[in-house]
Design a protein around this motif. Structure first.
Motif, PDB file in Angstrom:
ATOM      1  N   GLN A   8       6.071 -32.881 -10.991  1.00  0.00           N
ATOM      2  CA  GLN A   8       5.204 -32.079 -11.848  1.00  0.00           C
ATOM      3  C   GLN A   8       5.443 -30.586 -11.639  1.00  0.00           C
ATOM      4  N   THR A   9       5.680 -30.196 -10.384  1.00  0.00           N
ATOM      5  CA  THR A   9       5.960 -28.790 -10.099  1.00  0.00           C
ATOM      6  C   THR A   9       7.234 -28.344 -10.803  1.00  0.00           C
ATOM      7  N   VAL A  10       8.267 -29.154 -10.702  1.00  0.00           N
ATOM      8  CA  VAL A  10       9.513 -28.856 -11.406  1.00  0.00           C
ATOM      9  C   VAL A  10       9.277 -28.866 -12.915  1.00  0.00           C
ATOM     10  N   GLY A  11       8.392 -29.777 -13.354  1.00  0.00           N
ATOM     11  CA  GLY A  11       8.075 -29.858 -14.773  1.00  0.00           C
ATOM     12  C   GLY A  11       7.478 -28.568 -15.305  1.00  0.00           C
ATOM     13  N   LEU A  12       6.640 -27.904 -14.514  1.00  0.00           N
ATOM     14  CA  LEU A  12       6.061 -26.636 -14.929  1.00  0.00           C
ATOM     15  C   LEU A  12       7.151 -25.595 -15.163  1.00  0.00           C
ATOM     16  N   LEU A 379       1.906 -18.759 -11.130  1.00  0.00           N
ATOM     17  CA  LEU A 379       0.493 -18.750 -11.480  1.00  0.00           C
ATOM     18  C   LEU A 379       0.000 -20.153 -11.802  1.00  0.00           C
ATOM     19  N   ALA A 380       0.786 -20.898 -12.582  1.00  0.00           N
ATOM     20  CA  ALA A 380       0.384 -22.255 -12.951  1.00  0.00           C
ATOM     21  C   ALA A 380       0.182 -23.112 -11.713  1.00  0.00           C
ATOM     22  N   ARG A 381       1.097 -23.011 -10.775  1.00  0.00           N
ATOM     23  CA  ARG A 381       0.975 -23.827  -9.555  1.00  0.00           C
ATOM     24  C   ARG A 381      -0.239 -23.424  -8.735  1.00  0.00           C
TER      25      ARG A 381
END
Length: 393
Positions: A8-12, A379-381
């Protein structure tokens, strides 16, 4: 950090990379919509662009009218429920640039940089915020804490009308992310800011003919020279205290003893204690010339943003998020103030999460396009972290 898979982190990051062209197009539109603080009607086009982007991101958007400003936007996710904790994303859409600046400073892309008035300070930060929340939504993650976005139009003039709204939100918020531009060419996050004070010292003397009866006059200009020396003596570089007499005025004409003079003073300090002490010292200045009266006004409008435990906790989380994304980040202290100076008194605050670039308030203003992607992902993370406070309403 909140349990978020590496996928999911890579997806962001991948999502934001795929939307780079769209980010640049939307940012170009924002910068082209010139929006100086002192022209309230200029805020209508830029706020309409922002409103549309936020509504497309599943936010309910409300315009808060201003009295002497263009007002402000408050955006809350449609999925936010009563009692759910919030995290505040804070930015401004006003700039220091007058209408017509685009004629001499057009929006241009050169060598991976986007140039234009207000692009760095701080319209790129607004675009990064919006695309960060879009990335979270489209990757299929629901944050524990609802991101609430507040965009004011008077930050560059000290936030006179928006401060009360910001403070009300900050009291409720679990943390605040300030989307002001990062610090320096390295793109440091701002973990401390100086407090900013503005003072006006008016000296009242007595006029007289400079040739016929100079002894009957009391020179306000002469007294102001003594006051200025007292002010500059307050400077203490080792403690981060700067006192600057920026403008002076006074007198009627060369052959008249000046009956009045004045000085406008800018003061910067690193700590609340120094702010309190310097403010007292300025207001306690006494005249050295008999018959002179001093009228001293002013205060610290923006308190210092110090490295509180809560602020340092956010910095630690930023480092963890950067490690997950494979980014290198650093921290620094800024000499200028922002709305983060106020929110820091009420909730953990991290500043400088906006664009990486340079030339704030200068004709060279620009941002690095590729780093918009990285900073939006950071920021998203960070928004996916669990609450910092035990309870937040």
């Amino acid at each position: 950090m909140t349990v978020v898979s590496s996928k999911q982190t890579v997806g962001l990051l991948n999502y934001l990379s795929r939307h780079k062209t769209n980010m640049v197009e939307q940012l170009t539109s924002l910068v082209t919509a010139e929006s100086p603080s002192h022209v309230p009607e200029s805020q209508i086009p830029v706020q309409e662009l922002l409103r549309n982007l936020l509504q497309d991101s599943d936010f309910r958007v409300r315009h808060i009218s201003g009295t002497n400003t263009g007002g402000h936007l408050l955006a809350v996710p449609k999925w936010h429920t009563t009692g759910q904790p919030i995290q505040l994303l804070l930015g401004h859409c006003d700039t220091v640039w007058p209408l017509g600046t685009l004629e001499e400073m057009p929006v241009e892309i050169r060598e991976g940089r986007l140039h234009g008035p207000g692009v760095y300070d701080m319209k790129a930060g607004l675009i990064q915020s919006i695309f960060a929340v879009q990335a979270i939504r489209d990757v299929g993650i629901t944050p524990q804490i609802a991101p609430v976005i507040f965009i004011n139009s008077d930050e560059e003039i000290g936030s006179p009308e928006s401060s009360s709204h910001i403070q009300q939100l900050a009291v409720r918020a679990d943390r605040t992310f300030v989307m002001e531009p990062s610090l320096g060419p390295e793109g440091k996050l701002k973990t401390a800011r100086k407090g900013v004070g503005r003072f006006v010292i008016r000296v009242i003397g007595r006029a007289a003919h400079a040739g016929l009866s100079p002894e009957e006059g009391i020179s306000a200009i002469l007294e102001l020279s003594h006051v200025i020396q007292k002010l500059f003596a307050l400077n203490d570089p080792e403690r981060g205290i700067t006192v600057n007499v920026g403008t002076i005025d006074g007198g009627l004409r060369p052959n008249v003893i000046a009956p009045e003079s004045s000085a406008q003073v800018d003061v910067r300090v690193a700590t609340h204690l120094d702010a309190e002490n310097i403010e007292k010292e300025i207001h306690s200045i006494e005249p050295v010339t008999a018959g002179i009266r001093l009228d001293i006004s002013g205060r610290f409008g923006r308190p210092p943003m110090e490295r509180t435990p809560g602020n340092q906790k956010l910095w630690q989380l930023a480092q963890e998020a950067a490690d997950e994304l494979g980014l290198q980040i650093d921290e620094g202290a800024a000499g200028g103030g922002s709305d983060g100076n106020s929110t820091s008194l009420m909730t953990p605050t991290l500043d400088g999460l906006g664009a990486v670039g340079g030339g704030a308030h200068a004709l060279t203003e620009f941002i690095y396009i590729d780093q918009m992607i990285e900073r939006a992902a950071l920021l998203a993370r960070m928004m996916l972290h669990s609450p910092l406070k035990e309870s937040s309403t």
